[in-house]
Design a protein around this motif. Structure first.
Motif, short mmCIF file in Angstrom:
data_model
loop_
_atom_site.label_atom_id
_atom_site.label_comp_id
_atom_site.label_asym_id
_atom_site.label_seq_id
_atom_site.Cartn_x
_atom_site.Cartn_y
_atom_site.Cartn_z
N LYS A 95 7.48 -62.83 -14.15
CA LYS A 95 9.09 -61.92 -13.83
C LYS A 95 9.08 -61.19 -15.33
N LEU A 96 8.43 -61.41 -16.43
CA LEU A 96 8.79 -60.28 -17.53
C LEU A 96 7.22 -59.23 -16.84
N ASN A 97 6.44 -59.51 -17.15
CA ASN A 97 5.53 -58.31 -16.53
C ASN A 97 6.13 -57.22 -15.27
N GLU A 98 7.28 -58.47 -14.29
CA GLU A 98 7.50 -56.91 -13.64
C GLU A 98 8.52 -56.26 -13.79
N MET A 99 9.02 -56.58 -15.38
CA MET A 99 10.13 -56.20 -15.73
C MET A 99 9.11 -55.07 -16.31
N HIS A 100 8.14 -55.31 -17.45
CA HIS A 100 7.74 -54.31 -17.97
C HIS A 100 6.28 -54.85 -17.98
N PRO A 101 5.76 -53.94 -18.06
CA PRO A 101 4.22 -54.56 -18.44
C PRO A 101 4.07 -54.82 -20.00
N ALA A 102 4.57 -53.88 -21.36
CA ALA A 102 4.32 -54.14 -22.19
C ALA A 102 5.36 -55.58 -22.82
N CYS A 103 6.27 -55.92 -22.17
CA CYS A 103 6.79 -57.49 -22.58
C CYS A 103 6.11 -58.66 -23.57
N LEU A 104 4.67 -58.77 -22.94
CA LEU A 104 4.17 -59.59 -23.74
C LEU A 104 3.12 -58.64 -24.45
N SER A 105 2.49 -58.97 -25.22
CA SER A 105 1.42 -57.56 -25.98
C SER A 105 0.95 -58.84 -26.68
N GLU A 106 -0.35 -58.73 -26.86
CA GLU A 106 -1.33 -59.62 -27.97
C GLU A 106 -2.05 -58.16 -29.14
N LEU A 107 -2.17 -59.30 -29.97
CA LEU A 107 -3.87 -58.15 -30.41
C LEU A 107 -5.05 -59.76 -30.48
N ALA A 108 -6.21 -59.51 -30.28
CA ALA A 108 -7.40 -61.19 -29.93
C ALA A 108 -8.46 -60.44 -30.74
N GLU A 168 -12.33 -62.43 -30.58
CA GLU A 168 -13.77 -62.86 -30.14
C GLU A 168 -13.45 -64.47 -29.85
N ASN A 169 -12.35 -64.93 -30.36
CA ASN A 169 -11.63 -66.69 -30.70
C ASN A 169 -11.02 -66.64 -29.77
N GLY A 170 -9.82 -65.16 -29.22
CA GLY A 170 -8.68 -65.39 -28.66
C GLY A 170 -7.46 -64.41 -29.27
N PRO A 171 -5.94 -64.91 -28.78
CA PRO A 171 -4.94 -64.20 -29.43
C PRO A 171 -4.78 -64.55 -30.77
N VAL A 172 -4.75 -63.38 -31.68
CA VAL A 172 -4.48 -63.77 -33.24
C VAL A 172 -2.56 -63.55 -33.58
N ILE A 173 -2.57 -62.31 -32.63
CA ILE A 173 -0.79 -62.11 -32.61
C ILE A 173 -0.69 -61.43 -30.82
N TRP A 174 0.82 -62.49 -31.42
CA TRP A 174 1.69 -62.50 -29.92
C TRP A 174 2.88 -61.75 -29.87
N ALA A 175 3.17 -61.34 -29.10
CA ALA A 175 4.40 -60.82 -29.47
C ALA A 175 4.67 -61.00 -27.66
N LEU A 176 6.32 -60.81 -27.57
CA LEU A 176 7.50 -61.14 -26.39
C LEU A 176 8.43 -60.62 -26.38
N MET A 177 8.63 -59.64 -26.38
CA MET A 177 9.87 -58.93 -25.78
C MET A 177 10.97 -58.87 -24.38
N ILE A 178 12.19 -59.12 -24.54
CA ILE A 178 12.72 -58.74 -22.64
C ILE A 178 13.42 -57.73 -23.38
N PRO A 179 14.10 -56.94 -22.44
CA PRO A 179 14.98 -56.08 -21.58
C PRO A 179 16.14 -56.66 -21.58
N THR A 180 16.86 -55.68 -21.99
CA THR A 180 18.08 -56.57 -21.51
C THR A 180 19.19 -55.48 -20.92
N THR A 181 20.18 -55.92 -20.63
CA THR A 181 21.20 -55.04 -20.64
C THR A 181 22.64 -55.57 -21.37
#
Length: 123
Positions: free
Chosen positions: A1-14, A16-29
């Motif tokens: 659902k988040l990806n359908e709202m907008h692909p940038a809702c879930l963002s990360e910096l990774a 070689e070992n995986g994510p090191v920063i993870w951010a979740l934003m939800i656009p709403t009314t």
């Protein structure tokens, strides 16, 4: 659902070992934002009440996780600013809101709101 709202809702910096920063934003009314800020709905209900295809004007900075060795380097703020820029390219976002659980989280939200010139509301 988040990806359908907008692909940038879930963002990360990774690395070689995986994510090191993870951010979740939800656009709403604005209605969903106000219901959440007043305690009328929960965080889960915030997501349930947000419908794909709506005209989003608010952005909930839901969660940001940064590994300790990556903190205080500006990378987390960059990830968030980049996601907001992408979301704003599609929606007229005017307000950022957050339910901060730490002073660092509230400080990050204030810096992001200032740099993006978004109104900031705290729960």
């Amino acid at each position: 659902k988040l990806n359908e709202m907008h692909p940038a809702c879930l963002s990360e910096l990774a690395d070689e070992n995986g994510p090191v920063i993870w951010a979740l934003m939800i656009p709403t009314t604005e209605k969903v934002m106000n219901d959440f800020l007043s305690g009328k709905i929960s965080e889960r209900e915030l997501l349930d009440e947000t419908r794909v295809g709506e005209k989003f004007t608010c952005l909930y900075l839901c969660s940001v996780t940064t590994l300790p060795e990556y903190r205080q380097k500006g990378e987390t703020k960059k990830i968030c600013l980049n996601a907001i820029e992408k979301i704003r390219a599609n929606f007229p976002i005017a307000t950022l809101y957050v339910w901060a659980f730490t002073p660092a989280g509230e400080s990050l939200a204030k810096r992001i709101a200032s740099e993006t010139k978004l109104s900031l509301k705290l729960r």
